[in-house]
Design a protein around this motif. Structure first.
Motif, short mmCIF file in Angstrom:
data_model
loop_
_atom_site.label_atom_id
_atom_site.label_comp_id
_atom_site.label_asym_id
_atom_site.label_seq_id
_atom_site.Cartn_x
_atom_site.Cartn_y
_atom_site.Cartn_z
N PRO A 52 -29.41 5.17 0.67
CA PRO A 52 -28.79 3.85 0.81
C PRO A 52 -29.28 3.14 2.07
O PRO A 52 -29.48 3.76 3.10
CB PRO A 52 -27.29 4.16 0.90
CG PRO A 52 -27.20 5.58 1.34
CD PRO A 52 -28.48 6.28 0.98
N VAL A 53 -29.47 1.83 1.95
CA VAL A 53 -29.84 1.00 3.11
C VAL A 53 -28.77 -0.08 3.24
O VAL A 53 -28.28 -0.60 2.24
CB VAL A 53 -31.22 0.35 2.90
CG1 VAL A 53 -31.60 -0.53 4.09
CG2 VAL A 53 -32.30 1.41 2.67
N GLY A 54 -28.40 -0.40 4.48
CA GLY A 54 -27.45 -1.50 4.71
C GLY A 54 -26.01 -1.05 4.77
O GLY A 54 -25.71 0.15 4.71
N GLN A 55 -25.12 -2.03 4.88
CA GLN A 55 -23.69 -1.73 4.99
C GLN A 55 -23.16 -1.17 3.68
O GLN A 55 -23.63 -1.52 2.61
CB GLN A 55 -22.90 -3.03 5.27
CG GLN A 55 -23.51 -3.91 6.32
CD GLN A 55 -23.27 -5.39 6.02
OE1 GLN A 55 -22.40 -5.74 5.26
NE2 GLN A 55 -24.07 -6.24 6.64
N GLU A 56 -22.16 -0.33 3.79
CA GLU A 56 -21.60 0.27 2.58
C GLU A 56 -20.71 -0.70 1.83
O GLU A 56 -20.63 -0.67 0.61
CB GLU A 56 -20.79 1.51 2.96
CG GLU A 56 -21.45 2.79 2.45
CD GLU A 56 -20.55 3.96 2.70
OE1 GLU A 56 -19.63 4.16 1.89
OE2 GLU A 56 -20.76 4.68 3.70
N THR A 57 -20.01 -1.55 2.57
CA THR A 57 -19.04 -2.44 1.93
C THR A 57 -19.62 -3.84 1.80
O THR A 57 -19.16 -4.78 2.41
CB THR A 57 -17.75 -2.52 2.79
OG1 THR A 57 -18.16 -2.96 4.10
CG2 THR A 57 -17.08 -1.18 2.87
N PRO B 292 -24.98 -7.18 -7.20
CA PRO B 292 -26.37 -6.77 -7.41
C PRO B 292 -26.64 -5.39 -6.83
O PRO B 292 -26.00 -4.96 -5.88
CB PRO B 292 -27.17 -7.82 -6.64
CG PRO B 292 -26.26 -8.24 -5.52
CD PRO B 292 -24.89 -8.23 -6.15
N PHE B 293 -27.65 -4.71 -7.42
CA PHE B 293 -28.06 -3.39 -6.95
C PHE B 293 -29.58 -3.40 -6.92
O PHE B 293 -30.23 -3.62 -7.94
CB PHE B 293 -27.52 -2.33 -7.90
CG PHE B 293 -27.75 -0.92 -7.44
CD1 PHE B 293 -27.08 -0.42 -6.33
CD2 PHE B 293 -28.63 -0.08 -8.11
CE1 PHE B 293 -27.28 0.88 -5.90
CE2 PHE B 293 -28.83 1.23 -7.69
CZ PHE B 293 -28.15 1.71 -6.57
N PHE B 294 -30.12 -3.20 -5.72
CA PHE B 294 -31.57 -3.29 -5.52
C PHE B 294 -32.13 -1.89 -5.32
O PHE B 294 -31.59 -1.11 -4.52
CB PHE B 294 -31.89 -4.11 -4.26
CG PHE B 294 -31.39 -5.53 -4.30
CD1 PHE B 294 -30.05 -5.82 -4.09
CD2 PHE B 294 -32.26 -6.58 -4.54
CE1 PHE B 294 -29.58 -7.13 -4.12
CE2 PHE B 294 -31.80 -7.90 -4.56
CZ PHE B 294 -30.47 -8.17 -4.36
N VAL B 295 -33.23 -1.58 -5.99
CA VAL B 295 -33.87 -0.27 -5.83
C VAL B 295 -35.34 -0.50 -5.48
O VAL B 295 -36.06 -1.18 -6.21
CB VAL B 295 -33.74 0.57 -7.11
CG1 VAL B 295 -34.50 1.88 -6.97
CG2 VAL B 295 -32.26 0.85 -7.40
N LEU B 296 -35.76 0.09 -4.35
CA LEU B 296 -37.14 -0.09 -3.88
C LEU B 296 -37.92 1.20 -4.14
O LEU B 296 -37.55 2.27 -3.61
CB LEU B 296 -37.16 -0.41 -2.38
CG LEU B 296 -36.83 -1.87 -2.01
CD1 LEU B 296 -35.42 -2.24 -2.38
CD2 LEU B 296 -37.08 -2.11 -0.52
N ASP B 297 -38.96 1.10 -4.93
CA ASP B 297 -39.83 2.24 -5.23
C ASP B 297 -39.03 3.48 -5.63
O ASP B 297 -39.44 4.60 -5.34
CB ASP B 297 -40.73 2.57 -4.04
CG ASP B 297 -42.07 1.83 -4.13
OD1 ASP B 297 -42.36 1.24 -5.18
OD2 ASP B 297 -42.81 1.86 -3.13
N ARG B 298 -37.91 3.29 -6.26
CA ARG B 298 -37.04 4.38 -6.70
C ARG B 298 -36.65 5.33 -5.54
O ARG B 298 -36.37 6.51 -5.76
CB ARG B 298 -37.70 5.18 -7.84
CG ARG B 298 -37.68 4.42 -9.16
CD ARG B 298 -36.25 4.30 -9.65
NE ARG B 298 -36.10 3.33 -10.71
CZ ARG B 298 -35.72 3.63 -11.95
NH1 ARG B 298 -35.46 4.87 -12.29
NH2 ARG B 298 -35.58 2.69 -12.85
N THR B 299 -36.64 4.79 -4.35
CA THR B 299 -36.37 5.61 -3.17
C THR B 299 -35.19 5.09 -2.37
O THR B 299 -34.35 5.85 -1.92
CB THR B 299 -37.63 5.66 -2.27
OG1 THR B 299 -38.72 6.11 -3.06
CG2 THR B 299 -37.43 6.59 -1.09
N TYR B 300 -35.16 3.77 -2.17
CA TYR B 300 -34.07 3.18 -1.40
C TYR B 300 -33.18 2.35 -2.31
O TYR B 300 -33.67 1.62 -3.18
CB TYR B 300 -34.62 2.30 -0.27
CG TYR B 300 -35.40 3.09 0.74
CD1 TYR B 300 -34.74 3.85 1.70
CD2 TYR B 300 -36.79 3.12 0.71
CE1 TYR B 300 -35.45 4.61 2.62
CE2 TYR B 300 -37.51 3.87 1.63
CZ TYR B 300 -36.83 4.62 2.58
OH TYR B 300 -37.53 5.38 3.48
N GLY B 301 -31.88 2.46 -2.13
CA GLY B 301 -30.94 1.68 -2.91
C GLY B 301 -30.13 0.76 -2.00
O GLY B 301 -29.68 1.18 -0.93
#
Lengths: 239, 239
Positions: free
Chosen positions: A219-224, B184-193
């Protein structure tokens, strides 16, 4: 899962390797969730567009083989292709510049027809009598239309060498960045790299390995964060 | 690099989040090597196709808000959208089922028009007076044609609820597998969400992180495989 395949139409091992990969893919339980994308790689980018030679002549002049060695190589490739159920003309094939075919493959990608077109190009180059390099424009239009592209659009791309040229060059730069020096070159989820026309078992193993490490995501960024879900949208009330 | 964005047309944070992501992408030095793909996620899949309600009514009935709370939420979302330079009608918007729009987004993907179409759908749903849910068929045809799709093909998809239905369901299954519970839910190179409409800085950081870990690839298979390169094709001589 995404599989990118760098290849050239003039590359016999790409033709054979694609069949081996597809054999593994057909048996892969998650095959419906695998997207395949073809990327450009020219083996002979320095060759002028109109410079067409019989393959045997090219092999003797470019690599210093004897005609017998060159023909033995073609016979060997023909046998490997046959073992995968592919037709392969071991005599009287042509060699030439493939840049225009790569540009058309990028047009086809935009229209969801890339896999159809590359397979038609391979078959035409390796299995059919009529050259894809001599009288190339008419031949390429005919093949692209067979793949579902619109003739007028194909002619427009062939008439303007700048169209999709940047896309071909970007693919080639990316291949170099990923460490590819030859083709076919398969990349799974940008994590695993497979060089060459390896046995179908190797592709099967790589698909399984890549599938296994797909999650969890970091996960990247804030959780909420501000998002909408089954309980509605999180909306801060204005003060 | 590949970015997949799960979202719903009826999701205000998806509309805002896309703008924030695009702000980060526009400033990203490798933006030309980033491919964006939109994936389906329905927030309200149980709603019947013809069941269209004003957003405020839906919020009060589905989530038990008071009309004042619901309107305050819309006003707050409108302010967040405005801060990203987006138009947002805080009154008299409709809510309804988005399945057909997701099916059309898969048609558009095949034709290289997906990003155009989703942006047009967002604009129509959040900023324009005419509903995308009432008299939906004519409205959706009009919007899809604006995105470059062919009217006859769009009508054919709308007329047959099975077309691209499997693709929508597969996207939704995949979202669940990746751990997404909202959009929204963003996924980068199937590694970062990245969950939610995070600030542009978070997207910028994630793009940089994902770019940095792109290589090296882990090699799979034999090192000396059958391949073609600048020195020709490795061909075992038949014995």
């Amino acid at each position: 899962m995404r599989v990118e395949i760098w290849s050239d139409i003039a590359c016999p091992w790409c033709y054979v390797g694609k069949a081996r990969f597809e054999k593994a893919l057909a048996a892969f339980p998650h095959r419906d969730e695998v997207e395949v994308e073809h990327r450009s790689f020219e083996l002979d980018p320095g060759r002028a567009k109109g410079d067409v030679q019989p393959v045997i002549t090219m092999l003797t002049r470019k690599y210093g083989m004897s005609p017998q060695q060159a023909q033995a190589g073609e016979d060997s490739l023909g046998a490997q292709a046959a073992a995968e159920g592919l037709d392969y003309r071991t005599r009287d094939r042509d060699h030439g510049n493939t840049f225009d075919m790569h540009r058309l493959l990028h047009l086809a990608k935009e229209q969801g027809r890339q896999d159809e077109l590359i397979q038609i190009f391979y078959r035409a180059n390796f299995a059919e009598e009529r050259s894809v390099f001599a009288e190339a424009e008419e031949r390429l239009v005919e093949l692209a239309v067979e793949a579902g592209l619109e003739a007028g659009r194909v002619r427009a791309v062939l008439a303007d060498p700048d169209l999709y040229a940047a896309e071909v060059r970007a693919d080639e730069r990316e291949a170099a960045q990923l460490g590819a020096t030859g083709v076919p070159f398969f990349v799974l989820d940008r994590t695993y790299g497979i060089s060459g026309a390896q046995p179908a078992e190797v592709f099967a193993q790589a698909l399984t390995q890549a599938w296994g490490r797909r999650s969890p995501l970091a996960p990247v960024g804030q959780e909420t964060a501000d998002a909408c879900g089954p309980d509605g949208c999180a909306v801060p009330q204005q003060g």
